[in-house]
Design an enzyme around this catalytic site. Structure first.
Site, mmCIF file in Angstrom:
data_model
loop_
_atom_site.group_PDB
_atom_site.id
_atom_site.type_symbol
_atom_site.label_atom_id
_atom_site.label_comp_id
_atom_site.label_asym_id
_atom_site.label_seq_id
_atom_site.Cartn_x
_atom_site.Cartn_y
_atom_site.Cartn_z
ATOM 1 N N SER A 162 42.033 43.072 47.015
ATOM 2 C CA SER A 162 42.197 43.903 48.204
ATOM 3 C C SER A 162 41.730 45.314 47.884
ATOM 4 O O SER A 162 41.877 45.773 46.751
ATOM 5 C CB SER A 162 43.665 43.947 48.634
ATOM 6 N N TYR A 175 52.289 44.793 47.359
ATOM 7 C CA TYR A 175 51.013 44.107 47.573
ATOM 8 C C TYR A 175 49.895 44.792 46.792
ATOM 9 O O TYR A 175 49.146 44.140 46.056
ATOM 10 C CB TYR A 175 50.699 44.102 49.071
#
Length: 278
Positions: A162, A175
């Site tokens: 990400s 995350y």
């Protein structure tokens, strides 16, 4: 002595870029980016072992590319229920896949979860669960697959991370941290395996139109705010003016596992429309 990758593979001339006849394992293939990666590989003639914790998604995906009697077929997709947090289960599935279809040439780590919340208020369970899937899951699959690739002197591993791994995001502490750890693990693995001819890279998407992304949208204007930017959340917008489609991420993965990328390893390719201004 390990067989080194010289640019040709399964009878395919070097430099042609074709992936036909190769075998891949894709995690998190039940939906979103994972499903798009599996479809893209299958369209290139790769036989894909599509895995997900829930069998329903990968079974539906496999039905699009029927494989008679479970036999290996170029361009086919075979579904496997697999929880990447379970090391024993991962080894069992990898052993089953290699026995049924042959040695794996490609591993794509896509399985991931998102537990948003203020960084100082995350529960132990949210933190542990996020790392169990996003980081330890990558470790489990790579550990099960990489030694076989190294022994054969060829292979490609791509971890879908990400852009949050490189840019702080509000309410995404677990995350972002888990994706950063997975990215660095993948690069360290790539360094250790480079001499064997195995390449390891990271694709770092930004906002992508998936179920995970849509779960963050609370109103119809949310996609526009993602594109335009949100100063209150310290987020720039997306210079290209669009949210990614899962196929955009799959295309980047497809390139990195292909022969034209044979001299690329330990790299992190941001596919975010320029959102991180990199």
């Amino acid at each position: 002595m390990a067989e080194r990758n010289t640019g040709s593979h399964h009878g395919v001339p070097g430099g042609s870029g074709t992936l036909a006849g190769r075998r891949a394992l894709v995690t998190g293939a039940g939906q979103g980016i994972g499903a798009a990666v599996a479809r893209a590989l299958a369209a290139q003639g790769v036989h894909v072992a599509a895995t997900d914790r829930r069998a329903e998604g990968v079974e539906a995906l496999a039905a699009e590319h029927a494989v008679a009697d479970g036999a290996s077929k170029p361009g086919g997709i075979t579904p496997y229920a697999m929880d990447v947090t379970d090391a024993a289960a991962v080894h069992t599935v990898v052993d089953t896949v290699t026995t049924r279809h042959g040695p794996l040439d490609i591993l794509v780590n896509v399985a991931g979860i998102l537990r948003p919340g203020p960084a100082a208020e995350l529960s132990d369970e949210d933190w542990t669960a996020t790392f169990a899937v996003n980081t330890t899951g990558v470790f489990h699959t790579a550990r099960a697959v990489a030694p076989g690739m190294a022994a054969r002197g060829r292979g490609s591993i791509v971890t879908v991370g990400s852009n949050a791994a490189g840019v702080p995001r509000v309410h995404m502490g677990a995350y972002a941290a888990s994706k950063a750890a997975a990215a660095m693990y993948t690069k360290c693995l790539g360094l250790e395996l480079a001499r064997t001819g195995v390449r390891c890279n990271v694709v770092a998407p930004g906002s992508t139109d998936t179920a995970m992304q849509r779960a963050l949208w609370q109103d119809p204007e949310a996609p526009r705010r993602v594109i335009d930017g949100d100063p209150a959340a310290y987020r720039t917008g997306i210079p290209l003016g669009r949210i990614a489609d899962p196929s955009d991420i799959a295309a980047a993965v497809l390139f990195l596992v292909s022969d034209p990328a044979r001299h690329i390893t330990m790299q992190e390719l941001y596919v975010d429309g320029g959102a991180t201004l990199r």
